[in-house]
Design an enzyme around this catalytic site. Structure first.
Site, PDB file in Angstrom:
ATOM      1  N   ASP A   1       0.823  -1.215   0.000  1.00  0.00           N
ATOM      2  CA  ASP A   1       0.000   0.000   0.000  1.00  0.00           C
ATOM      3  C   ASP A   1       0.857   1.266   0.000  1.00  0.00           C
ATOM      4  O   ASP A   1       0.331   2.365  -0.140  1.00  0.00           O
ATOM      5  CB  ASP A   1      -1.005   0.010   1.168  1.00  0.00           C
ATOM      6  CG  ASP A   1      -0.382  -0.268   2.523  1.00  0.00           C
ATOM      7  OD1 ASP A   1       0.631  -0.984   2.589  1.00  0.00           O
ATOM      8  OD2 ASP A   1      -0.903   0.259   3.533  1.00  0.00           O
TER       9      ASP A   1
ATOM     10  N   HIS B   1       7.814  -0.775  12.895  1.00  0.00           N
ATOM     11  CA  HIS B   1       6.785  -1.498  12.143  1.00  0.00           C
ATOM     12  C   HIS B   1       7.311  -2.911  11.901  1.00  0.00           C
ATOM     13  O   HIS B   1       8.421  -3.235  12.299  1.00  0.00           O
ATOM     14  CB  HIS B   1       6.520  -0.733  10.831  1.00  0.00           C
ATOM     15  CG  HIS B   1       5.277  -1.153  10.116  1.00  0.00           C
ATOM     16  ND1 HIS B   1       4.069  -1.299  10.729  1.00  0.00           N
ATOM     17  CD2 HIS B   1       5.059  -1.442   8.797  1.00  0.00           C
ATOM     18  CE1 HIS B   1       3.162  -1.667   9.827  1.00  0.00           C
ATOM     19  NE2 HIS B   1       3.739  -1.765   8.655  1.00  0.00           N
TER      20      HIS B   1
HETATM   21 ZN   LIG Z   1       0.344   0.717   5.252  1.00  0.00          ZN
END
Ligand SMILES: [Zn+2]
Length: 308
Positions: free
Chosen positions: A67, A141
């Site tokens: 994304d 992340h």
């Molecule tokens: Zn993302």
């Protein structure tokens, strides 16, 4: 039109929805066009938003999840198709070199664009120029992820009334700026005598991450902060598990860091009502909140007032 503004190309995390394209953001900053995290469909969103390939001067990727980068092949090929004459600098986490190589050469095309890869190896400055300094900070992340911020140094602006008072006009103004001082009618005039402080502006871009030091470092005193708020507070356990932020966390960061305009984005498809993000953030942040929609334009706020 403001020469410094954010053009939102897409606002969906993970998968596009009927109303939201994959991520994508173009920051217009004087002569620069920084394209952040183009997901799938970025090229068409640029068309709809009135952004030309030649507007892009830098490509900044936070990490290599689809994304945030599946739009790279289309955008990169478009640079060549449109014969964009200037170099386009590309910043991305250095550990993803192989991914970038694949995206860049995903399929056959005639490559003419001057795409310069400048991978980010560590926290710190990524580029400097007339815009100030572009910096990266490590985020937290599932894969290596970096956020970015643009910091314009404080400067001074000439004040017309003061210039007139000292009889400085025309080419003398430029000469004063170059030399720092000037002899006029037997007295020395310094830049400080005829100018006022001009606070620099800051833009910050924080994508997929848990709360960490990097988030605060990037958001510090940002005039405009673009930050992911994938989840609402009620789903904070999911946010922690998947390495994301909630609207409440993003708002608290903005409040603690003295942010002026807060742009929330990168929403999970599980929520239908975007106003819930606004309500949650407004309880913790007193500044202006924009819950991003595709194709909106968000101006960088006017410069901070000079402290008296
Ligand atoms: Zn993302």
């Amino acid at each position: 039109m403001s020469p410094r503004e954010l053009i939102v190309l897409g606002t969906a995390s993970q998968v596009p929805t009927r109303r939201r394209n994959h991520n994508g953001y173009l920051l217009r900053w004087d002569g620069e066009g920084l394209l952040f995290d183009p997901g799938e469909g970025a090229q068409r969103q640029m068309l709809l938003a009135g952004v030309a390939a030649s507007d892009v001067t830098r490509l900044c990727l936070t990490h290599f999840h689809g994304d945030h980068c599946l739009g790279v092949p289309g955008v990169v090929q478009r640079l060549s198709l449109d014969r964009v004459p200037h170099p386009v600098h590309s910043h991305y986490p250095a550990s993803g070199r192989e991914f970038f190589a694949r995206l860049r050469h995903a399929c056959a095309f005639h490559e003419t664009a001057d795409l310069r890869e400048e991978p980010v190896e560590r926290d710190g400055p990524v580029a400097t120029g007339p815009f100030g300094m572009l910096e990266a900070r490590r985020l937290d992340h599932g894969v290596e992820s970096y956020g970015y911020r643009l910091v314009e140094p404080d400067g001074r602006r000439m004040v017309r009334e003061l210039l007139a008072q000292f009889g400085i006009r025309g080419p003398l103004v430029g000469e004063l700026q170059r030399r720092g001082s000037l002899e006029v009618d037997g007295r020395t005039v310094r830049v400080a005598d005829v100018s006022a402080p001009r606070p620099g502006q800051r833009f910050a871009f924080v994508m997929d991450t848990r709360l960490c030091d990097g988030v605060y470092a990037l958001a510090d005193q940002a005039d405009l902060l673009v930050i992911e708020s994938t989840f609402l507070h009620e789903d904070r356990a999911l946010a922690a598990d998947y390495g994301h932020l909630t609207a409440a966390q993003a708002a608290r960061v903005a409040e603690e860091c003295g942010v002026r305009r807060l742009v929330l984005t990168h929403f999970s498809q599980r929520y239908d009502d975007p106003t819930r993000f606004h309500h949650e953030a407004a309880e913790l942040f007193g500044g202006e909140i924009v819950v991003a929609e595709d194709l909106v334009r968000v101006p960088v706020p006017a410069r901070r007032a000079v402290p008296a």
